[in-house]
Design an enzyme around this catalytic site. Sequence first.
Site, mmCIF file in Angstrom:
data_model
loop_
_atom_site.group_PDB
_atom_site.id
_atom_site.type_symbol
_atom_site.label_atom_id
_atom_site.label_comp_id
_atom_site.label_asym_id
_atom_site.label_seq_id
_atom_site.Cartn_x
_atom_site.Cartn_y
_atom_site.Cartn_z
ATOM 1 N N LYS A 1 -42.159 -66.667 -6.589
ATOM 2 C CA LYS A 1 -41.997 -68.164 -7.869
ATOM 3 C C LYS A 1 -40.786 -68.213 -8.218
ATOM 4 O O LYS A 1 -40.687 -66.816 -8.837
ATOM 5 C CB LYS A 1 -42.870 -67.734 -7.401
ATOM 6 C CG LYS A 1 -44.239 -67.380 -8.706
ATOM 7 C CD LYS A 1 -45.725 -67.574 -9.059
ATOM 8 C CE LYS A 1 -45.763 -66.272 -10.308
ATOM 9 N NZ LYS A 1 -47.270 -65.794 -10.362
ATOM 10 N N ARG B 1 -58.880 -70.638 -14.207
ATOM 11 C CA ARG B 1 -58.083 -71.956 -14.186
ATOM 12 C C ARG B 1 -57.661 -72.490 -12.869
ATOM 13 O O ARG B 1 -59.365 -72.595 -12.450
ATOM 14 C CB ARG B 1 -56.693 -70.678 -14.150
ATOM 15 C CG ARG B 1 -55.241 -71.327 -15.475
ATOM 16 C CD ARG B 1 -54.298 -70.640 -14.889
ATOM 17 N NE ARG B 1 -53.853 -70.157 -14.279
ATOM 18 C CZ ARG B 1 -53.231 -68.647 -14.363
ATOM 19 N NH1 ARG B 1 -52.259 -68.819 -15.093
ATOM 20 N NH2 ARG B 1 -52.249 -68.793 -13.043
ATOM 21 N N TYR C 1 -25.620 -72.498 -37.427
ATOM 22 C CA TYR C 1 -26.729 -74.407 -38.168
ATOM 23 C C TYR C 1 -27.721 -74.019 -38.795
ATOM 24 O O TYR C 1 -28.127 -73.019 -39.329
ATOM 25 C CB TYR C 1 -27.013 -75.147 -37.277
ATOM 26 C CG TYR C 1 -26.150 -75.423 -36.178
ATOM 27 C CD1 TYR C 1 -25.603 -76.403 -36.351
ATOM 28 C CD2 TYR C 1 -27.167 -75.252 -34.520
ATOM 29 C CE1 TYR C 1 -24.888 -77.536 -35.014
ATOM 30 C CE2 TYR C 1 -25.971 -75.857 -33.714
ATOM 31 C CZ TYR C 1 -25.150 -76.798 -34.506
ATOM 32 O OH TYR C 1 -24.537 -77.691 -32.648
ATOM 33 N N MET D 1 -27.088 -74.240 -28.420
ATOM 34 C CA MET D 1 -27.294 -74.204 -27.491
ATOM 35 C C MET D 1 -26.957 -74.073 -26.679
ATOM 36 O O MET D 1 -26.667 -72.856 -25.592
ATOM 37 C CB MET D 1 -27.002 -75.777 -26.655
ATOM 38 C CG MET D 1 -27.719 -76.480 -25.753
ATOM 39 S SD MET D 1 -27.143 -78.147 -25.173
ATOM 40 C CE MET D 1 -28.355 -78.885 -26.192
#
Length: 378
Positions: free
Chosen positions: A40, A138, A271, A319
């Site tokens: 998966k 779940r 940043y 990013m």
Amino acid sequence: MLNRQPLRCWAEISRRQIGENFDAVRRLVAPAVELAPVVKADACGHGAVEVSRILCERGARWLAVASTGEGVRLREAGVGVRILVMADFLQVEPSALIGYGLTPVVHSLPDILAWDKLNRQHGVSRPYHLKVDTGLCRLGTRATAPEIAEAVRGCSAAQIEGLMTHFASAADYTGAQTTEQITSFLQLAAALRQCGIAIRYLHLSGTVPIAYGRREAWQQMVRPGHAIYGYVAPASGDAAPPSMLHVRPALTWKASILAIKDVPLGAGIGYRATYRAPAPMRLAILAAGYADGIPHQLANTGQVIAGGKLAPIVGAVGMDLTSIDITSSPHLQPGDAVTLLGSEGGISIDAQQLGQMAGTSSYSILCGIAARVKRVWV
Ligand SMILES: *Cc1c(COP(=O)(O)O)cnc(C)c1O
């Protein structure tokens, strides 16, 4: 030619290691136990089609995926083995399940009857696996054995082939939750047998209960995912046995140095200047950022391997760009590769360690390697 140009950020994946990891699981559980390797989430970022081909060549007879779409993609790539769809709505693309010969896991008694109806509409008689909730709360039914037996007997076409559950705390040896889940699952299976319901595959285990040898949870089938990619999550608690599974990471993750820069004492790096150079420093600016899958939580805490040495991430992870301190490897040049996951110069960082630095798991590190990171099979 694009493939002659240097790559910004890429993952090298070893076919041989994927195959060896599958063999290691098989050696541990075979021959009594069937394997349904879990591919998966694009084989946890490794590439589901390629991984599935390798596993099928090695003799896998089953694969497991999360969604119908993942199963369809494998079929369209020519994968012919049984495919178990573990976590989808029956209502979404139901005829794709039939048309592509996928085996659904159903999670409720109404879904059993819906699968039967669909089979009758298509004039087929296809198997399904039923998931029961033994404590994870779940997916999975919490119905009793007589209720399940009634739904199973109410089918005229659909065939129950498997009964499965999933553990909440498989790696935790400090508590009894896993033992309790196993007990309630096996009690339910026995009660169904008494009701005359014969089920070919009982299955409960992913990597952790395989690796730590919880044999009562192996039954007739296991669902190894992480182990195929070379990882076994650490177990906790004094009662935890050592892992019996010897697997190694198949994926190495690299990024190129885009630029080298010397900055003076006191320079604010990245940043918001979350890092101040405590001395004159040499930085390498990597062509990879959080959009490639480097967790932003590694700002000022993560490390990569550059020039065969650990190099700290300094400042925020951007990013597309991440800065590292290479003051102790001054020979590095733009275009040189650094290792985000893997080994270099006798040092290694794996997804487990990177996950720990970022406050997350090896699973989320591997699944987080972005689609734009080129996969190179070696
Ligand atoms: C993902 C998954 C697995 C595989 O778990 P690993 O820990 O990766 O081996 C097994 N069973 C189910 C139901 C899953 O969702």
